[in-house]
Design an enzyme around this catalytic site. Structure first.
Site, short mmCIF file in Angstrom:
data_model
loop_
_atom_site.label_atom_id
_atom_site.label_comp_id
_atom_site.label_asym_id
_atom_site.label_seq_id
_atom_site.Cartn_x
_atom_site.Cartn_y
_atom_site.Cartn_z
CE LYS A 186 -1.55 2.86 2.68
NZ LYS A 186 -1.40 3.99 1.77
CD GLU A 262 13.61 0.99 8.84
OE1 GLU A 262 14.07 2.04 9.33
OE2 GLU A 262 14.23 -0.06 8.79
CB CYS A 296 13.28 9.18 8.22
SG CYS A 296 14.14 8.08 7.11
CD GLU A 393 10.50 12.91 11.19
OE1 GLU A 393 9.31 12.62 11.43
OE2 GLU A 393 11.19 12.26 10.41
P1 NAD Z 1 2.57 8.69 7.46
O1 NAD Z 1 2.77 7.91 8.70
O2 NAD Z 1 1.53 9.74 7.45
O3 NAD Z 1 2.21 7.73 6.25
C1 NAD Z 1 3.04 6.63 5.90
C2 NAD Z 1 2.16 5.59 5.24
O4 NAD Z 1 1.21 5.13 6.19
C3 NAD Z 1 1.36 6.07 4.04
O5 NAD Z 1 1.26 5.03 3.09
C4 NAD Z 1 0.02 6.36 4.65
O6 NAD Z 1 -1.04 6.27 3.72
C5 NAD Z 1 -0.09 5.26 5.66
N1 NAD Z 1 -1.00 5.54 6.77
C6 NAD Z 1 -1.32 6.74 7.31
N2 NAD Z 1 -2.22 6.57 8.30
C7 NAD Z 1 -2.45 5.24 8.39
C8 NAD Z 1 -3.27 4.43 9.23
N3 NAD Z 1 -4.02 4.96 10.18
N4 NAD Z 1 -3.26 3.11 9.03
C9 NAD Z 1 -2.49 2.55 8.08
N5 NAD Z 1 -1.68 3.25 7.26
C10 NAD Z 1 -1.66 4.58 7.42
O7 NAD Z 1 3.99 9.26 7.09
P2 NAD Z 1 4.40 10.12 5.80
O8 NAD Z 1 3.98 11.51 6.05
O9 NAD Z 1 3.95 9.46 4.54
O10 NAD Z 1 5.97 9.99 5.83
C11 NAD Z 1 6.76 10.79 6.60
C12 NAD Z 1 7.21 10.05 7.83
O11 NAD Z 1 7.87 8.85 7.45
C13 NAD Z 1 8.22 10.83 8.62
O12 NAD Z 1 7.97 10.72 9.99
C14 NAD Z 1 9.54 10.15 8.28
O13 NAD Z 1 10.54 10.31 9.23
C15 NAD Z 1 9.11 8.74 8.13
N6 NAD Z 1 10.06 7.98 7.32
C16 NAD Z 1 10.85 7.07 7.95
C17 NAD Z 1 11.79 6.37 7.22
C18 NAD Z 1 12.67 5.37 7.90
O14 NAD Z 1 13.25 4.56 7.20
N7 NAD Z 1 12.80 5.37 9.22
C19 NAD Z 1 11.92 6.59 5.85
C20 NAD Z 1 11.10 7.52 5.24
C21 NAD Z 1 10.16 8.22 6.00
#
Ligand code: NAD
Length: 494
Positions: A186, A262, A296, A393
């Site tokens: 997804k 992650e 991240c 962040e």
């Molecule tokens: P997000 O948590 O809003 O979304 C990530 C994913 O989760 C998306 O596919 C989103 O549709 C899904 N999602 C959102 N709410 C959900 C729910 N209630 N149930 C299931 N899935 C859900 O994060 P984002 O804004 O897309 O990404 C940014 C974040 O990701 C930042 O905090 C960043 O640090 C982190 N990130 C971490 C890494 C790592 O490797 N540690 C890498 C890239 C990004």
């Protein structure tokens, strides 16, 4: 060279718009679609199928039906599919790069870098697929034998964020394919197009139907909710925010799922007094400005020794102030737009709060007027240690600088966060590197290096930054379970 409108339209028209379930691209069960926007203009780029809970379960049906046969395929076959996918993506570097620039905003040069980084996970795991060793040994008592083997964990739910639309998908799909797992992917609703094209490439590379299913949705929980409740699912691998990761971990307890998380970061970038200043500024530019700060691993806090703070800050402000902001497809652009207006508003609120708390704006400090969600590359000096911008962040092109007086002070400030993903150290003293690294509560440390991501290295965090590792030989272990077979003494009675 600036990309033409025709070239963009031609590429967008070639991207599959359906859900991929059991090898077929199909419409969503409710017939709805979701729009994907260009953050540089706010305009709609494409509309794709908006998956529902029913579609998610159909995808799991397919993954579950394909699992047993897929687990029995020769590792060499899985390796060759991954290798082929690596080659196909590499051959289409320009298409993948443009697609990512359009839906995510990063400049084309950076998008090309992501294609190479993202494809590398497929090549690396094609090489690891045939080297997932078990072990056989005699028990310490000298009689019975111990056989340990790895088996695929089973159908997985893979959820990816918008900031690295290709690499975050290949970093999960690569090891899952290598290990013999089937998947429901997804992607983030803001950037699903790259994953659509990637899935088509996996089909072209020979991946059997049902092994990789892709379901995008405007309501993420309508996909994750029913799947986490279904006992056929055996693992969730999530990359995204800590807040969502915690919710998914809680939901994953119901079926005692394997979880890889992650999550977010709050990376300190520590510059000691003996560091090479030009090197440190080069590293700071990479650690802060890569992906417009939407990473991240992005340096979130610059901790600089008081003896070099003035020089470092002035040089950093000079470099950041000279960057060109623009649409990623335009030649000469260094910094693209933020992903959404909401994100830009949040970044500006952190800057405003820091300034109210006493920070000084050395360059930038506000949104860019006009279309798209652009924010000026910004450097803040004299940021107080308790400012919100140092605790959260930022996820944008803002560099807050603060100072420290000695090594213990630097370690204490660096560790004073709930996050523990990446940290960066600039020093010429190797003993200091080892001493400080040991005391840092972070999963990864960059030593005189502003970018540390590599397919061959274990990427991941501690504390609220997550569980598990992606990349390296550790990455495939996330997709296998260990089975131990205890063998009775084969010499018994002889
Ligand atoms: P997000 O948590 O809003 O979304 C990530 C994913 O989760 C998306 O596919 C989103 O549709 C899904 N999602 C959102 N709410 C959900 C729910 N209630 N149930 C299931 N899935 C859900 O994060 P984002 O804004 O897309 O990404 C940014 C974040 O990701 C930042 O905090 C960043 O640090 C982190 N990130 C971490 C890494 C790592 O490797 N540690 C890498 C890239 C990004």
């Amino acid at each position: 060279m600036t990309i033409t409108v025709d070239r963009e339209a031609e590429l967008l028209a070639s991207v599959p718009t359906g859900l991929l379930i059991n090898g077929q691209w199909r419409q969503a069960s409710g017939g709805k679609t979701l729009d994907v926007h260009d953050p540089a203009t706010g305009k709609v780029l494409a509309s794709i199928a908006d998956g529902t809970s029913e579609d998610a379960l159909a995808a799991l049906d397919a993954a579950s039906a394909a699992q047993a046969d897929w687990a029995r395929t020769a590792p060499r076959l899985r390796a060759e599919i991954l290798r082929k996918a690596f080659e196909l993506i590499t051959a289409r570097t320009e298409d993948f790069a443009l697609l990512m620039t359009l839906e995510m905003g990063k400049p084309l040069a950076e998008a090309r870098g992501e294609v190479s980084y993202g494809a590398e996970f497929l090549r690396w795991y094609s090489e690891e697929a045939v080297r997932d060793y078990g072990r056989y040994l005699t028990s310490p008592e000298g009689k019975n034998k111990i056989l340990v083997q790895h088996k695929p964990v089973g159908p997985c739910l893979l959820i990816t964020p918008w900031n690295f639309p290709l690499a975050m998908a290949t970093r999960k799909v690569g090891p899952a394919v290598a290990a013999g797992c089937t998947m429901v992917l997804k992607p983030a609703k803001l950037t699903p197009l790259t994953a659509q094209l990637f899935a088509q490439i996996m089909q072209e590379a020979g991946l059997p139907d049902g092994v990789l299913n892709v379901v995008s949705s405007s309501i993420a929980s309508s996909i994750s909710g029913p799947l986490l409740k279904d006992s056929r699912l055996r693992k969730i691998s999530f990359t995204g925010s800590t807040a969502v990761g915690k919710q998914l971990m809680a939901a994953a307890t119901e079926n005692v799922l394997r979880t890889s998380m992650e999550l977010g970061g709050n990376a300190p970038f520590i510059v000691f007094g003996d560091a090479d200043m030009d090197d440190a500024v080069d590293g700071a530019m990479a650690a802060k400005m890569r992906n417009m700060g939407e990473a991240c691993t992005a340096a979130n806090r610059f901790l600089v020794h008081t003896s070099v703070a003035e020089e470092f800050t002035a040089k950093l402000a000079g470099r950041i102030g000279a960057l060109t902001v623009g649409r990623g497809t335009e030649a000469g652009t260094d910094v693209g737009p933020m992903i959404e207006d909401k994100a830009r508003t949040g970044i500006h609120a952190l800057v405003t709060q820091a300034v109210a708390a006493g920070a000084t704006v050395l360059t930038g400090g506000s949104a860019v007027d006009g279309d798209g969600y652009f924010y000026q590359p910004t450097v803040l000096g004299n940021v107080p240690n308790d400012a919100a911008i140092l605790q959260q962040e930022i996820f944008g092109p803002v560099a807050p600088v603060t100072t420290f007086t000695d090594e213990d002070d630097a370690i204490r400030i660096a560790n004073s966060t709930e996050y523990g993903l990446a940290a960066y150290l600039y020093t010429k003293d190797f003993s200091r590197l080892l001493r400080v690294s040991e005391q840092l509560e972070f999963g990864m440390v960059g030593f005189n290096a502003g970018v540390i991501s590599n397919a061959a290295a274990p990427f991941g965090g501690v504390k609220h930054s997550g569980l598990g590792r992606e990349g390296g030989s550790e990455g495939i272990a996330e997709y296998t379970t260990t089975q131990y077979i205890g063998i009775a003494d084969p010499y018994k009675g002889r």
